[in-house]
Design a protein around this motif. Sequence first.
Motif, PDB file in Angstrom:
ATOM      1  N   ARG A 291       0.961  -1.544   0.033  1.00 29.53           N
ATOM      2  CA  ARG A 291      -0.001   0.066  -0.348  1.00 29.53           C
ATOM      3  C   ARG A 291       0.935   1.224   0.141  1.00 29.53           C
ATOM      4  NH1 ARG A 291      -3.342  -3.908   1.443  1.00 29.53           N
ATOM      5  NH2 ARG A 291      -5.158  -3.802   1.727  1.00 29.53           N
ATOM      6  N   ILE A 292       1.613   1.466  -0.800  1.00 29.33           N
ATOM      7  CA  ILE A 292       2.452   2.463  -0.969  1.00 29.33           C
ATOM      8  C   ILE A 292       2.012   3.418  -1.470  1.00 29.33           C
ATOM      9  CG2 ILE A 292       4.714   0.969  -1.209  1.00 29.33           C
ATOM     10  CD1 ILE A 292       4.645   2.273  -4.476  1.00 29.33           C
ATOM     11  N   ASN A 293       2.140   4.767  -1.018  1.00 28.42           N
ATOM     12  CA  ASN A 293       0.995   5.636  -2.031  1.00 28.42           C
ATOM     13  C   ASN A 293       1.252   6.432  -3.279  1.00 28.42           C
ATOM     14  OD1 ASN A 293       0.769   8.191  -2.776  1.00 28.42           O
ATOM     15  ND2 ASN A 293       0.639   9.216  -0.153  1.00 28.42           N
ATOM     16  N   TYR A 294      -0.758   5.700  -3.328  1.00 30.76           N
ATOM     17  CA  TYR A 294      -1.144   5.635  -4.424  1.00 30.76           C
ATOM     18  C   TYR A 294      -0.519   7.052  -5.957  1.00 30.76           C
ATOM     19  CZ  TYR A 294      -3.928   4.475  -9.355  1.00 30.76           C
ATOM     20  OH  TYR A 294      -3.876   4.251 -10.210  1.00 30.76           O
ATOM     21  N   ARG A 295      -0.973   7.945  -5.393  1.00 34.34           N
ATOM     22  CA  ARG A 295      -0.410   9.196  -5.736  1.00 34.34           C
ATOM     23  C   ARG A 295       0.549   9.051  -6.750  1.00 34.34           C
ATOM     24  NH1 ARG A 295      -3.025  13.498  -1.696  1.00 34.34           N
ATOM     25  NH2 ARG A 295      -5.296  12.891  -2.476  1.00 34.34           N
ATOM     26  N   TRP A 296       1.620   8.646  -5.877  1.00 37.28           N
ATOM     27  CA  TRP A 296       3.336   8.830  -6.551  1.00 37.28           C
ATOM     28  C   TRP A 296       3.618   7.688  -7.036  1.00 37.28           C
ATOM     29  CZ3 TRP A 296       5.894  12.324  -6.042  1.00 37.28           C
ATOM     30  CH2 TRP A 296       6.605  13.763  -4.968  1.00 37.28           C
ATOM     31  N   TYR A 297       2.464   6.001  -6.586  1.00 33.94           N
ATOM     32  CA  TYR A 297       2.925   5.735  -7.614  1.00 33.94           C
ATOM     33  C   TYR A 297       2.051   5.603  -9.027  1.00 33.94           C
ATOM     34  CZ  TYR A 297       1.743   0.631  -9.477  1.00 33.94           C
ATOM     35  OH  TYR A 297       1.580  -0.287 -10.321  1.00 33.94           O
ATOM     36  N   LEU A 298       1.717   6.725  -8.922  1.00 35.92           N
ATOM     37  CA  LEU A 298       0.541   6.349 -10.153  1.00 35.92           C
ATOM     38  C   LEU A 298       2.016   7.490 -11.242  1.00 35.92           C
ATOM     39  CD1 LEU A 298      -1.691   6.734 -11.759  1.00 35.92           C
ATOM     40  CD2 LEU A 298      -2.816   8.716 -11.071  1.00 35.92           C
ATOM     41  N   VAL A 299       1.746   8.569 -10.564  1.00 34.70           N
ATOM     42  CA  VAL A 299       3.261   9.829 -11.291  1.00 34.70           C
ATOM     43  C   VAL A 299       4.709   9.092 -11.954  1.00 34.70           C
ATOM     44  CG1 VAL A 299       5.106  11.512 -10.452  1.00 34.70           C
ATOM     45  CG2 VAL A 299       2.769  11.432  -9.918  1.00 34.70           C
ATOM     46  N   ALA A 300       4.712   7.786 -10.632  1.00 32.37           N
ATOM     47  CA  ALA A 300       6.405   7.024 -11.085  1.00 32.37           C
ATOM     48  C   ALA A 300       5.595   6.129 -12.324  1.00 32.37           C
ATOM     49  CB  ALA A 300       6.749   6.053  -9.319  1.00 32.37           C
ATOM     50  N   SER A 301       4.084   5.122 -12.048  1.00 38.02           N
ATOM     51  CA  SER A 301       4.261   4.244 -13.332  1.00 38.02           C
ATOM     52  C   SER A 301       3.904   5.401 -14.636  1.00 38.02           C
ATOM     53  CB  SER A 301       2.945   3.047 -13.276  1.00 38.02           C
ATOM     54  OG  SER A 301       1.665   4.221 -12.421  1.00 38.02           O
ATOM     55  N   ALA A 302       3.498   6.227 -14.568  1.00 38.78           N
ATOM     56  CA  ALA A 302       3.605   6.916 -15.922  1.00 38.78           C
ATOM     57  C   ALA A 302       4.253   7.445 -16.054  1.00 38.78           C
ATOM     58  CB  ALA A 302       2.599   8.149 -15.123  1.00 38.78           C
ATOM     59  N   LEU A 303       5.454   7.715 -15.437  1.00 37.48           N
ATOM     60  CA  LEU A 303       6.866   8.420 -15.739  1.00 37.48           C
ATOM     61  C   LEU A 303       7.901   7.300 -16.841  1.00 37.48           C
ATOM     62  CD1 LEU A 303       8.297  11.102 -12.917  1.00 37.48           C
ATOM     63  CD2 LEU A 303       7.701  11.096 -15.181  1.00 37.48           C
ATOM     64  N   GLY A 304       7.707   6.111 -15.813  1.00 40.10           N
ATOM     65  CA  GLY A 304       8.101   4.624 -16.491  1.00 40.10           C
ATOM     66  C   GLY A 304       8.028   3.978 -17.996  1.00 40.10           C
ATOM     67  N   CYS A 305       6.239   4.534 -18.024  1.00 38.25           N
ATOM     68  CA  CYS A 305       5.537   4.304 -19.283  1.00 38.25           C
ATOM     69  C   CYS A 305       6.122   4.722 -19.736  1.00 38.25           C
ATOM     70  CB  CYS A 305       4.754   3.837 -19.266  1.00 38.25           C
ATOM     71  SG  CYS A 305       3.243   2.631 -18.468  1.00 38.25           S
ATOM     72  N   LEU A 306       6.050   6.709 -20.101  1.00 36.79           N
ATOM     73  CA  LEU A 306       6.465   7.157 -21.180  1.00 36.79           C
ATOM     74  C   LEU A 306       8.416   7.580 -21.161  1.00 36.79           C
ATOM     75  CD1 LEU A 306       4.411   9.963 -19.163  1.00 36.79           C
ATOM     76  CD2 LEU A 306       4.103   9.169 -21.878  1.00 36.79           C
ATOM     77  N   THR A 307       8.929   6.661 -20.569  1.00 40.57           N
ATOM     78  CA  THR A 307      10.225   6.904 -20.586  1.00 40.57           C
ATOM     79  C   THR A 307      10.807   5.176 -21.224  1.00 40.57           C
ATOM     80  OG1 THR A 307      10.845   6.228 -18.494  1.00 40.57           O
ATOM     81  CG2 THR A 307      11.295   8.663 -19.196  1.00 40.57           C
ATOM     82  N   TRP A 308      10.167   4.707 -20.830  1.00 43.63           N
ATOM     83  CA  TRP A 308      10.519   2.813 -20.663  1.00 43.63           C
ATOM     84  C   TRP A 308      10.275   2.345 -22.339  1.00 43.63           C
ATOM     85  CZ3 TRP A 308       8.141  -1.674 -21.817  1.00 43.63           C
ATOM     86  CH2 TRP A 308       8.510  -2.491 -21.864  1.00 43.63           C
ATOM     87  N   ALA A 309       9.046   2.850 -22.568  1.00 47.35           N
ATOM     88  CA  ALA A 309       8.315   2.708 -23.780  1.00 47.35           C
ATOM     89  C   ALA A 309       8.949   2.870 -25.287  1.00 47.35           C
ATOM     90  CB  ALA A 309       6.743   2.906 -23.622  1.00 47.35           C
ATOM     91  N   PRO A 310       9.094   4.303 -25.127  1.00 49.23           N
ATOM     92  CA  PRO A 310      10.122   4.202 -26.238  1.00 49.23           C
ATOM     93  C   PRO A 310      11.147   4.319 -26.047  1.00 49.23           C
ATOM     94  CG  PRO A 310       8.770   6.593 -25.461  1.00 49.23           C
ATOM     95  CD  PRO A 310       8.462   5.127 -24.356  1.00 49.23           C
TER      96      PRO A 310
END
Length: 165
Positions: free
Chosen positions: A91-110
């Motif tokens: 149960r890590i903070n979901y807001r931070w999880y959301l930001v981290a997963s969005a940034l991860g998708c936006l950098t790793w996927a390309p």
Amino acid sequence: MEFGDPLFGLPYWLVGAILTVALFGAFQVYYWVGHKVGDAVYESRLGRKIGQERITKVENVVRKWGALAVYGCFFVPGLRHTLPWVAGVLRINYRWYLVASALGCLTWAPLVWFGLYSVIWAWLGLAADSPVIAAVLAVVVLALVALYVWRRRRGRDTPAASQAG
């Protein structure tokens, strides 16, 4: 089909964008499954397959690094699809999880669609022009990967063997 040709009638960039959004969605599902199921996920078939020792290692990474671990897991095969549900269980903070997963998708996927897929399309083009050279190149790359894996495993086993004696 050339590298820049549309895939499924869609431009390459749009396919990449769709896959990025799908990956982001999968990360959210992983988190919420871990969050809702809680510790029972460890007793599931997937949890038993991964093993308690590995899960504990992932938990320690999440506890220490939090959302930064979520971002970093995109670049570590194996963690990419295990760490998100552990983050949900913890149960890590979901807001931070959301930001981290969005940034991860936006950098790793390309990196994957422009880097890895560019290499794959180039090799396929080479295979169409010269199958023998493409086969030799594939064998060389596979041999280098096997050598790398063998050396890493040997290096990991060496300290344990020297401590036992």
